[in-house]
Design an enzyme around this catalytic site. Sequence first.
Site, PDB file in Angstrom:
ATOM      1  CE  LYS A 167      -1.846   1.796   4.025  1.00  0.00           C
ATOM      2  NZ  LYS A 167      -1.647   3.327   4.501  1.00  0.00           N
ATOM      3  CG  ASN A 168       2.028   2.718   3.590  1.00  0.00           C
ATOM      4  OD1 ASN A 168       0.920   3.145   3.144  1.00  0.00           O
ATOM      5  ND2 ASN A 168       2.483   2.715   5.074  1.00  0.00           N
ATOM      6  CB  CYS A 225      -6.011  11.098  11.051  1.00  0.00           C
ATOM      7  SG  CYS A 225      -4.357  10.221  11.335  1.00  0.00           S
ATOM      8  NE  ARG A 241      -7.463   4.510   5.131  1.00  0.00           N
ATOM      9  CZ  ARG A 241      -7.059   5.727   5.626  1.00  0.00           C
ATOM     10  NH1 ARG A 241      -7.508   5.979   6.776  1.00  0.00           N
ATOM     11  NH2 ARG A 241      -6.192   6.140   5.306  1.00  0.00           N
ATOM     12  NE  ARG A 272      -2.080  12.651   7.598  1.00  0.00           N
ATOM     13  CZ  ARG A 272      -2.103  14.086   8.042  1.00  0.00           C
ATOM     14  NH1 ARG A 272      -2.996  14.385   8.533  1.00  0.00           N
ATOM     15  NH2 ARG A 272      -1.021  14.677   7.798  1.00  0.00           N
ATOM     16  CB  ILE A 304       6.431   7.179  14.494  1.00  0.00           C
ATOM     17  CG1 ILE A 304       7.756   6.370  14.336  1.00  0.00           C
ATOM     18  CG2 ILE A 304       6.229   7.861  13.041  1.00  0.00           C
ATOM     19  CD1 ILE A 304       8.934   7.036  13.996  1.00  0.00           C
ATOM     20  CG  ASP A 307       2.906   1.683   9.405  1.00  0.00           C
ATOM     21  OD1 ASP A 307       2.128   2.445  10.244  1.00  0.00           O
ATOM     22  OD2 ASP A 307       3.167   2.023   8.120  1.00  0.00           O
ATOM     23  NE  ARG A 321      -0.597  10.766   9.752  1.00  0.00           N
ATOM     24  CZ  ARG A 321      -0.785   9.709   8.866  1.00  0.00           C
ATOM     25  NH1 ARG A 321      -2.119   9.040   9.164  1.00  0.00           N
ATOM     26  NH2 ARG A 321      -0.194   9.232   8.004  1.00  0.00           N
TER      27      ARG A 321
HETATM   28  N1  EPU Z   1       5.144  15.306  10.545  1.00  0.00           N
HETATM   29  C1  EPU Z   1       5.369  16.393  10.965  1.00  0.00           C
HETATM   30  N2  EPU Z   1       5.261  17.668   9.818  1.00  0.00           N
HETATM   31  C2  EPU Z   1       5.261  16.852   8.370  1.00  0.00           C
HETATM   32  C3  EPU Z   1       5.118  15.504   8.212  1.00  0.00           C
HETATM   33  C4  EPU Z   1       5.281  14.781   9.280  1.00  0.00           C
HETATM   34  O1  EPU Z   1       5.493  16.930  11.914  1.00  0.00           O
HETATM   35  O2  EPU Z   1       5.075  17.904   7.518  1.00  0.00           O
HETATM   36  C5  EPU Z   1       5.336  13.990  11.806  1.00  0.00           C
HETATM   37  C6  EPU Z   1       3.951  13.457  11.658  1.00  0.00           C
HETATM   38  O3  EPU Z   1       3.041  14.106  12.335  1.00  0.00           O
HETATM   39  C7  EPU Z   1       4.298  12.327  12.222  1.00  0.00           C
HETATM   40  C8  EPU Z   1       5.777  11.853  11.807  1.00  0.00           C
HETATM   41  O4  EPU Z   1       6.091  13.101  11.274  1.00  0.00           O
HETATM   42  O5  EPU Z   1       4.329  12.157  13.759  1.00  0.00           O
HETATM   43  C9  EPU Z   1       5.829  10.943  10.781  1.00  0.00           C
HETATM   44  O6  EPU Z   1       5.204  11.104   9.785  1.00  0.00           O
HETATM   45  P1  EPU Z   1       5.413  10.729   8.120  1.00  0.00           P
HETATM   46  O7  EPU Z   1       5.402  12.022   7.254  1.00  0.00           O
HETATM   47  O8  EPU Z   1       6.943  10.035   8.343  1.00  0.00           O
HETATM   48  O9  EPU Z   1       4.317   9.649   7.927  1.00  0.00           O
HETATM   49  P2  EPU Z   1       3.489   9.698   6.794  1.00  0.00           P
HETATM   50  O10 EPU Z   1       4.082   9.887   5.513  1.00  0.00           O
HETATM   51  O11 EPU Z   1       2.233  10.732   6.825  1.00  0.00           O
HETATM   52  C10 EPU Z   1       3.787   7.139   6.036  1.00  0.00           C
HETATM   53  C11 EPU Z   1       2.610   5.990   5.919  1.00  0.00           C
HETATM   54  C12 EPU Z   1       2.023   5.508   7.437  1.00  0.00           C
HETATM   55  C13 EPU Z   1       3.437   5.314   8.284  1.00  0.00           C
HETATM   56  C14 EPU Z   1       4.140   6.576   8.393  1.00  0.00           C
HETATM   57  C15 EPU Z   1       5.449   6.271   9.082  1.00  0.00           C
HETATM   58  C16 EPU Z   1       1.815   6.257   3.742  1.00  0.00           C
HETATM   59  C17 EPU Z   1       0.870   6.507   2.617  1.00  0.00           C
HETATM   60  N3  EPU Z   1       1.728   6.349   5.057  1.00  0.00           N
HETATM   61  O12 EPU Z   1       2.754   8.258   6.726  1.00  0.00           O
HETATM   62  O13 EPU Z   1       1.311   4.556   7.249  1.00  0.00           O
HETATM   63  O14 EPU Z   1       2.873   4.982   9.509  1.00  0.00           O
HETATM   64  O15 EPU Z   1       4.813   6.746   6.989  1.00  0.00           O
HETATM   65  O16 EPU Z   1       6.265   5.090   8.691  1.00  0.00           O
HETATM   66  O17 EPU Z   1       2.827   5.752   3.361  1.00  0.00           O
HETATM   67  C18 EPU Z   1      -0.125   3.124   7.758  1.00  0.00           C
HETATM   68  O18 EPU Z   1       0.138   2.061   6.587  1.00  0.00           O
HETATM   69  O19 EPU Z   1      -0.856   2.386   8.710  1.00  0.00           O
HETATM   70  C19 EPU Z   1       0.519   4.281   8.044  1.00  0.00           C
HETATM   71  C20 EPU Z   1      -0.206   5.159   8.875  1.00  0.00           C
END
Ligand code: EPU
Length: 407
Positions: free
Chosen positions: A7-8, A104, A384, A80, A314, A292, A109
């Site tokens: 998925k990711n 969320c 999802r 997101r 995280i 995850d 986030r």
């Molecule tokens: N963060 C910030 N500011 C930003 C971006 C992120 O403070 O501009 C913080 C977030 O709030 C969070 C941390 O950084 O506390 C990590 O966020 P990250 O951006 O790394 O995560 P993401 O890109 O939103 C992806 C995966 C998530 C997975 C995380 C961490 C996808 C679509 N989603 O999310 O997957 O948990 O990386 O590895 O790739 C899941 O599959 O269940 C899932 C939530």
Amino acid sequence: MTLGGSKNAALPVIISSLLTAGKCSYGRVPALRDVSTTLRLLSRLGVTIEKDTMGGGCLELTADRVSQVEAPYDLVKTMRASFLVLGPLLARFGEARVSTPGGCAIGSRPVNIHLQGLERMGARICQDHGYIDARAGELRGAIIPLDFPSVGATENLMMAATLARGETIIQNAAREPEIVELAGVLNKMGGKVNGAGGDVIQIEGVGELHGMSHEMSLDRIETGTFMVGAALTGGSVMIEGAWAEDLEAFIVKLRQAGVRVEEGSDGVRVTGNGRTCSTDIATLPYPGFPTDLQAQMMVLMAVSDGTSVITENIFENRFMHAQELNRMGARIALDGNRATVQGVAELSGAPVMATDLRASMSLVLAGLVARGVTEVSRVYHLDRGYENIEGKLAGLGADIRRVSCDD
Ligand code: EPU
């Protein structure tokens, strides 16, 4: 058992087709709700989508007639990852309007790291009426140090930088395998991305990208989930094609808990080895223990000998499953980002409610070993990110049934 596409990896890869007018063909696209949401969004932007042209899980996307650059609230709020259209739209069309995602179930986030990076590349960003309006005559390469190795920000910036003028260097970049996969896809499109998988990624902008084809990798989080399932139930499961290297930190913990994990060229075999023992866990960016898989591992710790401390580094609110597990007889005490899990002899089935994707999976796993019947509501969260989960678990001997599609 056979895994589905990741998925990711799939979500950013599919979105990257916005960067080119050429046709992008994808294989092993998982049939998930988040993928459908992404396709709905791309279709709304004017991307032509052909499905199953080469059999199941295949997609062809052509973004040669993009008619608008706005990602509306109704699609961004449900997923997101929709926010990832910002970088590609801005880089290719010079403007984008994307709803801010809001919080969320697992945390607030924010998207500040995405926006700061784009601003360094010359984008003018303003936030109004719940939307981010971004404009740039032309993005220019920049040195971008990330405050945190955000997966999404690294992806957004990497995509934007492929079409920027000059060189971009992303420092403190996320190192997840999904980043490496996206970089590979961008390079297949004619991009010049180097260093993905390390903490510095260098991107040389090119004038134009072209179409290509790509098969999604197998889902490493689904792999980890089934590994926990085998450990919990004392089963022996061969996960075909699974790639243990991407799950090293997780496998170390499973082995510490007493689970047998054998890595072979054709996949990974996991064998539950009687009662497991507790081990402490702290989630971290890759290559650390993946957030995850935290909820799933909490279930294993809940029925292991001893006490485990699980620290979530995280997301600030990713323990919603703990209260539900306690309703099933687990003994989990929460203190901020720490959960202290005292192993119990067994769990007891109960009606429980899912709050997010991985939390709902942990409740299903708990139900597999609980005495009596467990009824998980709001299972749409599962859809999802897990393809035909009840079919796959039933195929491994679980007594599981989808009763209705609630919401
Ligand atoms: N963060 C910030 N500011 C930003 C971006 C992120 O403070 O501009 C913080 C977030 O709030 C969070 C941390 O950084 O506390 C990590 O966020 P990250 O951006 O790394 O995560 P993401 O890109 O939103 C992806 C995966 C998530 C997975 C995380 C961490 C996808 C679509 N989603 O999310 O997957 O948990 O990386 O590895 O790739 C899941 O599959 O269940 C899932 C939530």
